[in-house]
Design a protein around this motif. Structure first.
Motif, PDB file in Angstrom:
ATOM      1  N   THR A 354      -2.080   1.936  17.264  1.00 52.98           N
ATOM      2  CA  THR A 354      -1.371   1.981  15.976  1.00 52.98           C
ATOM      3  C   THR A 354      -0.516   3.236  15.882  1.00 52.98           C
ATOM      4  O   THR A 354       0.649   3.186  15.442  1.00 52.98           O
ATOM      5  CB  THR A 354      -2.386   1.949  14.816  1.00 52.98           C
ATOM      6  N   LEU A 355      -1.064   4.365  16.318  1.00 50.88           N
ATOM      7  CA  LEU A 355      -0.333   5.635  16.275  1.00 50.88           C
ATOM      8  C   LEU A 355       0.832   5.632  17.269  1.00 50.88           C
ATOM      9  O   LEU A 355       1.919   6.145  16.970  1.00 50.88           O
ATOM     10  CB  LEU A 355      -1.278   6.797  16.572  1.00 50.88           C
ATOM     11  N   LEU A 356       0.606   5.073  18.441  1.00 50.50           N
ATOM     12  CA  LEU A 356       1.685   4.983  19.429  1.00 50.50           C
ATOM     13  C   LEU A 356       2.833   4.130  18.890  1.00 50.50           C
ATOM     14  O   LEU A 356       4.008   4.498  19.012  1.00 50.50           O
ATOM     15  CB  LEU A 356       1.150   4.388  20.729  1.00 50.50           C
ATOM     16  N   ALA A 357       2.494   2.993  18.308  1.00 50.98           N
ATOM     17  CA  ALA A 357       3.526   2.124  17.731  1.00 50.98           C
ATOM     18  C   ALA A 357       4.251   2.825  16.592  1.00 50.98           C
ATOM     19  O   ALA A 357       5.476   2.698  16.444  1.00 50.98           O
ATOM     20  CB  ALA A 357       2.878   0.820  17.247  1.00 50.98           C
ATOM     21  N   ARG A 358       3.507   3.575  15.783  1.00 51.30           N
ATOM     22  CA  ARG A 358       4.112   4.347  14.685  1.00 51.30           C
ATOM     23  C   ARG A 358       5.166   5.300  15.196  1.00 51.30           C
ATOM     24  O   ARG A 358       6.225   5.506  14.579  1.00 51.30           O
ATOM     25  CB  ARG A 358       3.017   5.126  13.949  1.00 51.30           C
ATOM     26  N   ASP A 359       4.895   5.894  16.349  1.00 55.45           N
ATOM     27  CA  ASP A 359       5.793   6.896  16.910  1.00 55.45           C
ATOM     28  C   ASP A 359       6.878   6.298  17.798  1.00 55.45           C
ATOM     29  O   ASP A 359       7.601   7.024  18.487  1.00 55.45           O
ATOM     30  CB  ASP A 359       4.978   7.915  17.712  1.00 55.45           C
ATOM     31  N   GLY A 360       6.973   4.977  17.822  1.00 60.04           N
ATOM     32  CA  GLY A 360       8.059   4.331  18.553  1.00 60.04           C
ATOM     33  C   GLY A 360       7.761   4.027  20.002  1.00 60.04           C
ATOM     34  O   GLY A 360       8.684   3.783  20.787  1.00 60.04           O
ATOM     35  N   PHE A 361       6.493   4.019  20.380  1.00 64.18           N
ATOM     36  CA  PHE A 361       6.108   3.703  21.753  1.00 64.18           C
ATOM     37  C   PHE A 361       5.485   2.303  21.770  1.00 64.18           C
ATOM     38  O   PHE A 361       4.351   2.115  21.329  1.00 64.18           O
ATOM     39  CB  PHE A 361       5.105   4.729  22.291  1.00 64.18           C
ATOM     40  N   PRO A 362       6.187   1.291  22.259  1.00 63.86           N
ATOM     41  CA  PRO A 362       5.703  -0.091  22.198  1.00 63.86           C
ATOM     42  C   PRO A 362       4.399  -0.273  22.967  1.00 63.86           C
ATOM     43  O   PRO A 362       4.280   0.144  24.126  1.00 63.86           O
ATOM     44  CB  PRO A 362       6.837  -0.890  22.847  1.00 63.86           C
ATOM     45  N   VAL A 363       3.429  -0.894  22.319  1.00 58.03           N
ATOM     46  CA  VAL A 363       2.133  -1.147  22.948  1.00 58.03           C
ATOM     47  C   VAL A 363       1.830  -2.640  23.043  1.00 58.03           C
ATOM     48  O   VAL A 363       0.734  -3.026  23.467  1.00 58.03           O
ATOM     49  CB  VAL A 363       0.994  -0.452  22.164  1.00 58.03           C
ATOM     50  N   GLN A 399      -6.356  12.606  19.521  1.00 61.04           N
ATOM     51  CA  GLN A 399      -6.451  13.735  18.610  1.00 61.04           C
ATOM     52  C   GLN A 399      -5.076  14.318  18.302  1.00 61.04           C
ATOM     53  O   GLN A 399      -4.765  14.647  17.145  1.00 61.04           O
ATOM     54  CB  GLN A 399      -7.362  14.815  19.207  1.00 61.04           C
ATOM     55  N   VAL A 400      -4.238  14.428  19.339  1.00 61.58           N
ATOM     56  CA  VAL A 400      -2.891  14.994  19.140  1.00 61.58           C
ATOM     57  C   VAL A 400      -2.056  14.090  18.233  1.00 61.58           C
ATOM     58  O   VAL A 400      -1.386  14.560  17.303  1.00 61.58           O
ATOM     59  CB  VAL A 400      -2.204  15.186  20.507  1.00 61.58           C
ATOM     60  N   LEU A 401      -2.090  12.797  18.483  1.00 60.44           N
ATOM     61  CA  LEU A 401      -1.309  11.873  17.666  1.00 60.44           C
ATOM     62  C   LEU A 401      -1.844  11.788  16.243  1.00 60.44           C
ATOM     63  O   LEU A 401      -1.076  11.637  15.295  1.00 60.44           O
ATOM     64  CB  LEU A 401      -1.300  10.483  18.306  1.00 60.44           C
ATOM     65  N   SER A 402      -3.153  11.917  16.100  1.00 57.48           N
ATOM     66  CA  SER A 402      -3.753  11.845  14.755  1.00 57.48           C
ATOM     67  C   SER A 402      -3.327  13.042  13.901  1.00 57.48           C
ATOM     68  O   SER A 402      -3.201  12.929  12.677  1.00 57.48           O
ATOM     69  CB  SER A 402      -5.278  11.805  14.861  1.00 57.48           C
ATOM     70  N   SER A 403      -3.115  14.184  14.570  1.00 59.74           N
ATOM     71  CA  SER A 403      -2.775  15.399  13.825  1.00 59.74           C
ATOM     72  C   SER A 403      -1.276  15.607  13.684  1.00 59.74           C
ATOM     73  O   SER A 403      -0.828  16.548  13.011  1.00 59.74           O
ATOM     74  CB  SER A 403      -3.380  16.627  14.517  1.00 59.74           C
ATOM     75  N   SER A 404      -0.495  14.732  14.353  1.00 59.00           N
ATOM     76  CA  SER A 404       0.953  14.871  14.271  1.00 59.00           C
ATOM     77  C   SER A 404       1.530  13.816  13.350  1.00 59.00           C
ATOM     78  O   SER A 404       0.882  12.808  13.056  1.00 59.00           O
ATOM     79  CB  SER A 404       1.584  14.744  15.673  1.00 59.00           C
ATOM     80  N   GLY A 405       2.754  14.037  12.957  1.00 61.60           N
ATOM     81  CA  GLY A 405       3.399  13.087  12.043  1.00 61.60           C
ATOM     82  C   GLY A 405       4.366  12.192  12.755  1.00 61.60           C
ATOM     83  O   GLY A 405       5.230  11.580  12.127  1.00 61.60           O
ATOM     84  N   GLY A 406       4.280  12.148  14.070  1.00 61.87           N
ATOM     85  CA  GLY A 406       5.199  11.299  14.825  1.00 61.87           C
ATOM     86  C   GLY A 406       6.095  12.123  15.710  1.00 61.87           C
ATOM     87  O   GLY A 406       5.992  13.315  15.819  1.00 61.87           O
TER      88      GLY A 406
END
Length: 406
Positions: A354-363, A399-406
Motif C-alpha cells: 500500500t505504501l509503495l503504491a502510494r509513493d508511485g511504485f507499482p506493485v 519502517q522508512v516508508l511508514s515514517s515518510s510522506g512519500g
C-alpha cells in the motif's frame, strides 16, 4: 507442467500448474461462462475443427461437470506468502532428498538415454519428479476432464485452459490414455512430472516402445517426455543451472536481479564466491539471486535457470526445483545466509504494498503476496531512500516508508 505452487504430496498436487508458454488464443475462440451445456457444445465444435474424432469427443466429455473444489483451490494460493527458506525447507527435506539419488541409480540406464537424447541430467529431471509427485507416489485424484472443463468455463483464464481441454481430447483420440485414466492435479496436470495436456500432446514420448505415450503408468515415457519438454524449452547441454554463493557485506546490490546477468568474472570482482567448489568459467553469464535479500541465502543462476522459470513461473518454485537438483549433484543443504532475516507477514507485506503504491511504485494487486512486481517496486523505493537496493521487502523498508510522506 507444474503459475501456481504445490506443497508436499497433497500440496504438490493442489497448488501450481506451470502455465509456462500458455498457448495464445483469440478472445473470440475462448468463450466462457453461461450455461455449461452450451459451453460444452462449443467445446465439441472446436474439437471437431481440431480434427478430434467424434468417438473421442463423446468419450472424453461424457459426464463432465463443474468441480467447485477446483475453483476453490484456484483462488487460494497461500504458498506465495512463504519465504524461500520456509518453502525449500518443507519441500527439500526427508525422503525427497534421500530417495532422489536412489531413484536415479535405479533408473540409471533410462536417465542415460534421456541425457544422451536431450542433454538434460538425471538430477534435474529427478528433482522435478520428486517435487511434482514424490516420484510417482502422488499422481493426483482430480478428474482431469472436470478440472479443465471447470477452469475453461470459468472466466479467469479461459485462454489458457480451453486449449488444454481440447488437447486432453486429443490424448484420448490417439489412444494414449482412456478418459478414466485422466486423474491428476486440480489444474489439469497429468502423470509423473505433471504435464499439461498441450505439452503432453507436443512432447509426449513413447519411451518404452509400446506404441503409446502413457505418462501416468510408464516411467520411461514420463522421463523421456520430461527430457524432451525441457530440451524444447531451451535447456543447454552440459551447462550449470544454479549454485549457492557467499556475498560480501557491501556490493552493488542493485545488480542482484533475476533479469540482470553479468559474466562470472564481474561477480567475482564484486566479491561473490562459491560456497563450495568453484564457480562456472569466468565468461559464463549469471544472475545473482537473493530470494530473502542481501542477508539471506544467495545464488548465482546460470542460463539454464531460465528453463526452470519456463517450467513454472513461480520464482520460489523455480528456485526450489533448481536447488533440489543441486542437492542430487552433491551440494550441501542451503545456508541461512549472513544474518537472520525477519520475513514480513501477510498483513505487513500488504501494508508495504500500500505504501509503495502510494509513493508511485507499482506493485500490481495489493494482496500480501510477494511477487516480481513487489520486488521491483521495493528496489525502486530502496534506491530513492538510499537503502541497499536488493529488492527485498524488508522490515527496514517498511519502517522508512511508514515514517515518510512519500
Amino acid at each position: 507442467m507444474s503459475l501456481v505452487v504445490r506443497l508436499a504430496s497433497a500440496f504438490v498436487l493442489a497448488a501450481f500448474p506451470a502455465f509456462a508458454q500458455a498457448p495464445a488464443a483469440p478472445a473470440a475462440a475462448v468463450p466462457c461462462g453461461g450455461d455449461f451445456a452450451a459451453f460444452l457444445d462449443g467445446v465439441r465444435a472446436e474439437a471437431r475443427e481440431a480434427g478430434v474424432s467424434e468417438k473421442a469427443i463423446t468419450a472424453g466429455l461424457d459426464g463432465v461437470a463443474i468441480d467447485p473444489k477446483v475453483l476453490q483451490l484456484d483462488r487460494g494460493q497461500s504458498v506465495f506468502q512463504q519465504s524461500f527458506l520456509q518453502f525449500a525447507g518443507r519441500m527439500v527435506a526427508g525422503a525427497r532428498v534421500t530417495k532422489g539419488p536412489q531413484v536415479i541409480k535405479q533408473n540409471a540406464a533410462l536417465f542415460e538415454r534421456v541425457e544422451a537424447e536431450y542433454g538434460v541430467p538425471a538430477s534435474v529431471i529427478a528433482a522435478f519428479w520428486g517435487l511434482e509427485t514424490d516420484f510417482g507416489a502422488n499422481l493426483g485424484k482430480f478428474d482431469t476432464r472436470n478440472a479443465l472443463a471447470t477452469l475453461s468455463h470459468d472466466c479467469r483464464r479461459p485462454a489458457f485452459f480451453r486449449p488444454q481441454l481440447i488437447a486432453a481430447l486429443k490424448i484420448v483420440d490417439r489412444g494414449d490414455l482412456a478418459p478414466g485414466d485422466m486423474r491428476g492435479a486440480w489444474a489439469g496436470e497429468l502423470g509423473h512430472t505433471q504435464m499439461m495436456p498441450v505439452d503432453y500432446v507436443r512432447d509426449g514420448v513413447d519411451g518404452d516402445g509400446d506404441g503409446r505415450r502413457d505418462l501416468m503408468r510408464s516411467v520411461p515415457d514420463a522421463m523421456m517426455s520430461a527430457g524432451k519438454y525441457l530440451s524444447d524449452l531451451g535447456w543447454r547441454r552440459g551447462q550449470p543451472w544454479l549454485q549457492e554463493v557467499v556475498v560480501p557485506a557491501e556490493m552493488p546490490w542493485v545488480e542482484a536481479d533475476i533479469d540482470v546477468k553479468h559474466p562470472v568474472a564481474r561477480w567475482t570482482e564484486w566479491g561473490v564466491k562459491a560456497r563450495t567448489g568453484s564457480l562456472a568459467p569466468a565468461e559464463a553469464n549469471a544472475a545473482l539471486l537473493l530470494p530473502m535479500g542481501r542477508n539471506g541465502p544467495a545464488f548465482l543462476a546460470y542460463d539454464n535457470f531460465d528453463i526452470y522459470r519456463k517450467w513454472n513461473q513461480s520464482f520460489i518454485y523455480a528456485m526450489t526445483a533448481a536447488y533440489l537438483a543441486t542437492r542430487y549433484e552433491g551440494a550441501p543443504a542451503v545456508s541461512n545466509g549472513n544474518a537472520p532475516v525477519r520475513v514480513l507477514d501477510a498483513a505487513e507485506l500488504k501494508q508495504l504494498q500500500t505504501l509503495l503504491a502510494r509513493d508511485g511504485f507499482p506493485v500490481g494487486e495489493v494482496d500480501g503476496k510477494l511477487g516480481g512486481d513487489t520486488r521491483r517496486a521495493s528496489r525502486k523505493a530502496q534506491l530513492k531512500h538510499n537503502l541497499p537496493a536488493d529488492g527485498y521487502p524488508s522490515v527496514e523498508l517498511l519502517q522508512v516508508l511508514s515514517s515518510s510522506g512519500g
